[in-house]
Motif scaffolding. Structure first.
Motif, PDB file in Angstrom:
ATOM      1  N   HIS A 318       9.534  -5.298   3.514  1.00  0.00           N
ATOM      2  CA  HIS A 318       8.171  -5.627   3.957  1.00  0.00           C
ATOM      3  C   HIS A 318       7.182  -4.501   3.714  1.00  0.00           C
ATOM      4  O   HIS A 318       5.982  -4.656   3.954  1.00  0.00           O
ATOM      5  CB  HIS A 318       8.182  -6.000   5.442  1.00  0.00           C
ATOM      6  CG  HIS A 318       9.061  -7.176   5.728  1.00  0.00           C
ATOM      7  ND1 HIS A 318       8.747  -8.457   5.351  1.00  0.00           N
ATOM      8  CD2 HIS A 318      10.285  -7.245   6.303  1.00  0.00           C
ATOM      9  CE1 HIS A 318       9.722  -9.272   5.702  1.00  0.00           C
ATOM     10  NE2 HIS A 318      10.672  -8.574   6.274  1.00  0.00           N
ATOM     11  N   SER A 319       7.686  -3.360   3.257  1.00  0.00           N
ATOM     12  CA  SER A 319       6.794  -2.246   2.923  1.00  0.00           C
ATOM     13  C   SER A 319       7.550  -1.318   1.975  1.00  0.00           C
ATOM     14  O   SER A 319       8.728  -1.553   1.685  1.00  0.00           O
ATOM     15  CB  SER A 319       6.382  -1.497   4.195  1.00  0.00           C
ATOM     16  OG  SER A 319       7.544  -0.993   4.810  1.00  0.00           O
ATOM     17  N   GLN A 342       0.499  -7.448  -5.683  1.00  0.00           N
ATOM     18  CA  GLN A 342       0.165  -7.693  -4.280  1.00  0.00           C
ATOM     19  C   GLN A 342      -1.201  -8.355  -4.154  1.00  0.00           C
ATOM     20  O   GLN A 342      -1.385  -9.280  -3.375  1.00  0.00           O
ATOM     21  CB  GLN A 342       0.176  -6.381  -3.492  1.00  0.00           C
ATOM     22  CG  GLN A 342       1.575  -6.060  -3.006  1.00  0.00           C
ATOM     23  CD  GLN A 342       1.646  -4.768  -2.233  1.00  0.00           C
ATOM     24  OE1 GLN A 342       1.227  -3.732  -2.751  1.00  0.00           O
ATOM     25  NE2 GLN A 342       2.197  -4.800  -1.041  1.00  0.00           N
ATOM     26  N   THR A 346      -1.809 -12.116  -2.770  1.00  0.00           N
ATOM     27  CA  THR A 346      -2.655 -12.243  -1.580  1.00  0.00           C
ATOM     28  C   THR A 346      -3.802 -13.213  -1.862  1.00  0.00           C
ATOM     29  O   THR A 346      -4.119 -14.071  -1.044  1.00  0.00           O
ATOM     30  CB  THR A 346      -3.224 -10.859  -1.166  1.00  0.00           C
ATOM     31  OG1 THR A 346      -2.142  -9.956  -1.030  1.00  0.00           O
ATOM     32  CG2 THR A 346      -3.997 -10.944   0.131  1.00  0.00           C
ATOM     33  N   LYS A 353      -0.434  -9.838   5.140  1.00  0.00           N
ATOM     34  CA  LYS A 353      -0.031  -8.578   5.763  1.00  0.00           C
ATOM     35  C   LYS A 353      -0.223  -8.698   7.264  1.00  0.00           C
ATOM     36  O   LYS A 353      -1.325  -8.988   7.726  1.00  0.00           O
ATOM     37  CB  LYS A 353      -0.882  -7.438   5.206  1.00  0.00           C
ATOM     38  CG  LYS A 353      -0.065  -6.206   4.994  1.00  0.00           C
ATOM     39  CD  LYS A 353      -0.801  -5.152   4.245  1.00  0.00           C
ATOM     40  CE  LYS A 353       0.203  -4.159   3.693  1.00  0.00           C
ATOM     41  NZ  LYS A 353      -0.375  -3.231   2.798  1.00  0.00           N
ATOM     42  N   THR A 358       4.263  -6.675   4.870  1.00  0.00           N
ATOM     43  CA  THR A 358       3.993  -7.773   3.950  1.00  0.00           C
ATOM     44  C   THR A 358       4.993  -8.897   4.204  1.00  0.00           C
ATOM     45  O   THR A 358       6.200  -8.660   4.261  1.00  0.00           O
ATOM     46  CB  THR A 358       4.120  -7.277   2.498  1.00  0.00           C
ATOM     47  OG1 THR A 358       3.154  -6.242   2.310  1.00  0.00           O
ATOM     48  CG2 THR A 358       3.877  -8.394   1.502  1.00  0.00           C
TER      49      THR A 358
END
Ligand SMILES: Nc1ncnc2c1ncn2[C@@H]1O[C@H](COP(=O)(O)OP(=O)(O)OP(=O)(O)O)[C@@H](O)[C@H]1O
Ligand SMILES: [Mg+2]
Length: 374
Positions: A318-319, A342, A346, A353, A358
């Protein structure tokens, strides 16, 4: 026949659950002339909530007007929708609408034609040509009507993010804000289903609508509210589901309102008399089938880098996407490539986020990707 679980359309009456705090907050904004901006992921319940608040206002001096601008492609479409909704929403009879139009729309008024519409007592179509439009005349219409009627008007605009897609959008946004911010007897409730685009309009200092009103994120309905709702719906069909299984329905879809109802419906269809774990498993399978063609469509044009990124998120990352182990394992390319991926995911509203993490925006898309690729 009354449906046991409703999904895909806004809900009202017995099909609407919880949202006590949010209802109170928005109603208080409406009653006190405070602008409201409502942001949430798709299908969480914005439209249902705003409609519920509108129908709960009992003070006759407050008039609420709901309009949906999902099909407005430019400024001109918007003004036409705005003027017709305001005239329709503030007049109980044709004559009143025509009177207001004549009084406040000036030379635009003669272009009004009235036709019978079964869903309203009447409907109006404004025959204004784009070159004749007078934005300020139209934007100030509710304020003038409100003053004359000594009322307060609340204008609720659904799918407001469409504004961001208009040609020369920034100029349009400046124009709307410029006009609306001076109005004393009219307030606005602006909401929409594209979270990222709504954030672009309302949360960037550079944008005209920055700090326009009370902005809040609509959170999912808590599990504690869903359990009795689901159980009572099963009971109404002579069936039973444990609190534990009802809770699993919620957690499977991260309490995403529409999916909770859809999955609960699938479980109900599978259940003979007492819902079982197997019923839930089959119901989830069915849900994935139901969504499959939509998800295929949403993902088929993605590049392999973009797909790799989604797979990384589904695998629990997630990061820190730029870390060597991650880029090597999922083949994400350079750091600048990752930033591009990203951004485009998005923009497509596929990732989101939350608290710096994420995530896949749609919980069922996450399940589907996991079942397909991992
Ligand atoms: N308060 C509620 N109680 C029960 N179910 C709800 C509630 N709010 C939303 N839902 C469920 O979510 C679905 C979508 O609701 P709604 O259309 O109001 O959401 P939305 O956020 O406006 O969606 P979109 O992002 O597509 O515009 C409903 O059909 C219903 O299944
Ligand atoms: Mg909606």
């Amino acid at each position: 026949m009354e449906k046991t679980f409703v999904f895909g359309v806004s809900v009202e009456g017995d099909n609407f659950t919880d949202r006590t705090q949010e209802t109170k907050r928005i109603r208080s904004n409406f009653e006190n002339g405070v602008n409201t901006i409502l942001i949430s992921p798709r299908r969480i319940g914005k439209t249902s909530l705003v409609k519920k608040v509108c129908s709960s206002i009992t003070d006759p001096s407050i008039k609420t007007i709901y309009m949906d601008i999902y099909d407005c492609r430019n400024e001109y479409d918007f003004y036409t929708r705005f003027a017709t909704s305001v005239l329709q929403g503030t007049s109980s009879r044709i004559e009143h609408a025509l009177e207001s139009a004549k009084e406040f729309l000036g030379r635009l008024a003669p272009a009004i034609s009235v036709s019978p519409d079964p869903s309203h007592e009447f409907s109006i179509s404004l025959g204004i040509k784009p070159k004749n439009i007078e934005p300020e005349t139209i934007l100030s219409l509710p304020e003038k009507i409100a003053r004359k009627k000594r009322a307060h008007i609340v204008i609720c605009i659904d799918e407001f993010q469409q504004i961001g897609e208009f040609p020369d959008s920034l100029t349009v946004q400046k124009r709307l804000r410029g006009s609306w911010q001076h109005q004393q007897s009219t307030s606005y409730c602006l909401f929409g289903s594209k979270k990222h685009m709504m954030e672009n309009i309302f949360q960037s200092r550079r944008m005209p609508f920055y700090m326009f009103g009370d902005t809040f994120y609509l959170k999912p309905i808590p599990t504690g509210e869903w359990i009795p709702f689901i159980q009572s719906r099963f009971a109404s069909k002579g069936k039973f589901i444990t609190a534990e299984l009802a809770e699993k329905i919620c957690s499977t879809v991260d309490n995403h309102s529409s999916y909770v109802q859809q999955l609960a419906w699938n479980v109900l269809l599978q259940t003979d008399s007492n819902a079982t774990e197997q019923n839930l498993k089959d119901a989830v399978e069915e849900l994935l089938n139901q969504c499959s063609s939509l998800f295929t469509q949403q993902t088929e044009s993605l590049s392999s880098y973009q797909m790799n990124f989604l797979k990384a998120v589904c695998s629990g990352i997630h990061s820190g996407f730029g870390h060597k182990e991650v880029t090597d394992r999922f083949d994400l390319g350079s750091k600048s490539n990752i930033a591009r991926i990203q951004k485009s995911l998005t923009d497509k509203e596929l990732i989101d986020k939350i608290d710096g993490r994420t995530v896949i925006a749609d919980p069922v898309l996450r399940l589907w990707l996991t079942s397909q690729y991992l």
